[in-house]
Design an enzyme around this catalytic site. Structure first.
Site, mmCIF file in Angstrom:
data_model
loop_
_atom_site.group_PDB
_atom_site.id
_atom_site.type_symbol
_atom_site.label_atom_id
_atom_site.label_comp_id
_atom_site.label_asym_id
_atom_site.label_seq_id
_atom_site.Cartn_x
_atom_site.Cartn_y
_atom_site.Cartn_z
ATOM 1 N N SER A 17 -11.884 -6.769 3.086
ATOM 2 C CA SER A 17 -12.702 -7.885 2.604
ATOM 3 C C SER A 17 -11.926 -9.191 2.622
ATOM 4 O O SER A 17 -12.414 -10.208 3.126
ATOM 5 C CB SER A 17 -13.196 -7.599 1.183
ATOM 6 O OG SER A 17 -13.987 -6.440 1.146
ATOM 7 N N LYS A 130 -2.910 -4.865 -11.633
ATOM 8 C CA LYS A 130 -2.421 -3.545 -12.044
ATOM 9 C C LYS A 130 -0.911 -3.405 -11.868
ATOM 10 O O LYS A 130 -0.308 -2.443 -12.363
ATOM 11 C CB LYS A 130 -3.167 -2.461 -11.269
ATOM 12 C CG LYS A 130 -4.652 -2.435 -11.607
ATOM 13 C CD LYS A 130 -5.446 -1.521 -10.705
ATOM 14 C CE LYS A 130 -6.934 -1.596 -11.056
ATOM 15 N NZ LYS A 130 -7.518 -2.930 -10.814
#
Length: 328
Positions: A17, A130
């Site tokens: 993406s 993360k």
């Protein structure tokens, strides 16, 4: 934004993406001499070639970042690299940990070494929230990758190559975004599953993420970890923005998932400065001539950048206004 104009570039993971959005932006605005799309899935490359109409400025390299020789071949004559390739699914990483180590850690080191050997000028790696205080294997591998890219400036201190990292959270509109999933469930009259109604996330669009990376090429000296100053939103508000009035039910936090995103840990506050549109986590040791950017202000001791403690928020109406095209 003069840094990328007329440049020869390469994007690892270029059919994802971010990669496709970056390619479109560069083709439209920077007149690249050539842009190498490096990825391992031939079907996705075929589909991307149709998307870009076989633009003659694009070069299509099938290859894996685990293969250093292939990366070196692809980087010959390249001036700027975006490293977007990674394995990313949290639950899959817990079952296949070494696969993630090979791609996210060893693959990142291969990008570093190929870039130095080929005389690439600037390299930016994409990180993730993360990687800050990681609690899962995926986040741990991305933290290691971040460290590799910052430290790579030591190896290249007498070379032209410089490395920086860009870290941001979930991208609305990217592959795997929850928005289409909520839309489908709402159309079927089903209740929307919410992990936890207290859950918060940072909010950035795909176009904003691309622009942030482009701007970072202009700013970087090497060794920086850039974090955009962006708003937070509550996941329950996102659900109501996508499907107003739809019923919701809580399903609980999944293994390895955090209730709130974090992009800068409190332990990094002593080396973090704030600029108007971004935070800069500076390198702990800089042997390549790094100097702090002008106009920056040190953040308070113990500062952490978390989605639940943000000073910018979007409510359901604000969310709806930013994802209008996704709702059509």
């Amino acid at each position: 934004m003069a840094e990328l104009r007329g440049s020869s570039m390469l994007v690892t993971g270029g059919t994802g993406s971010f990669g496709k959005a970056f390619i479109r932006h560069v083709l439209d605005h920077f007149e690249p001499r050539r842009l190498v799309v490096f990825s391992r899935d031939e079907l996705k490359q075929y589909e991307a070639r149709q998307l870009f109409g076989d633009d003659p400025r694009l070069r299509w390299f099938i290859g894996d970042v685990r293969d250093r020789a292939r990366l070196t071949r692809a980087m010959h004559g390249v001036e700027h690299v975006v490293h977007a390739a990674a394995l990313k699914q949290v639950d899959t990483a817990e079952y296949n940990p070494f696969e993630y180590v090979q791609t996210n850690v060893t693959g990142s080191q291969n990008v570093v070494e190929a870039a130095i050997d080929c005389g690439v000028r600037k390299v930016i790696a994409l990180s993730t929230d993360k990687a800050s205080s990681p609690i899962n294997l995926y986040g741990a591998t991305k933290l290691v990758a971040d460290k590799l890219f910052v430290s790579a400036n030591h190896y290249a201190s007498n070379q032209v190559t410089r490395f920086a990292v860009v870290r941001y959270g979930n991208v609305m509109g990217s592959r795997g975004s929850v928005v289409p999933f909520f839309l489908r469930l709402a159309a079927e009259g089903k209740s929307l599953p919410i992990t936890d109604k207290r859950m918060t996330r940072f909010w950035i669009t795909l176009d904003q993420a691309v622009q942030f990376v482009v701007d970072s090429f202009d700013l970087m000296q090497g060794g920086e970890l850039y974090v955009p100053r962006i708003p937070s939103m509550r996941v329950a508000d996102l659900a109501q923005a996508v499907a107003p009035g739809a019923p919701m039910h809580e399903i609980g936090v999944r293994p390895g998932e955090k209730l709130h995103e974090e992009m800068i840990a409190a332990d990094d506050s002593h080396r973090t400065i704030r600029l108007p549109e971004r935070y800069v986590v500076q390198p702990t040791i800089a042997t390549w001539g790094y100097v702090p950017p002008p106009g920056g202000h040190s953040v308070p001791e113990g500062f952490s950048y978390r989605s639940d403690g943000n000073d910018q928020w979007l409510d359901a109406d604000g969310i709806r206004s930013t994802i209008g095209t996704l709702l059509k």
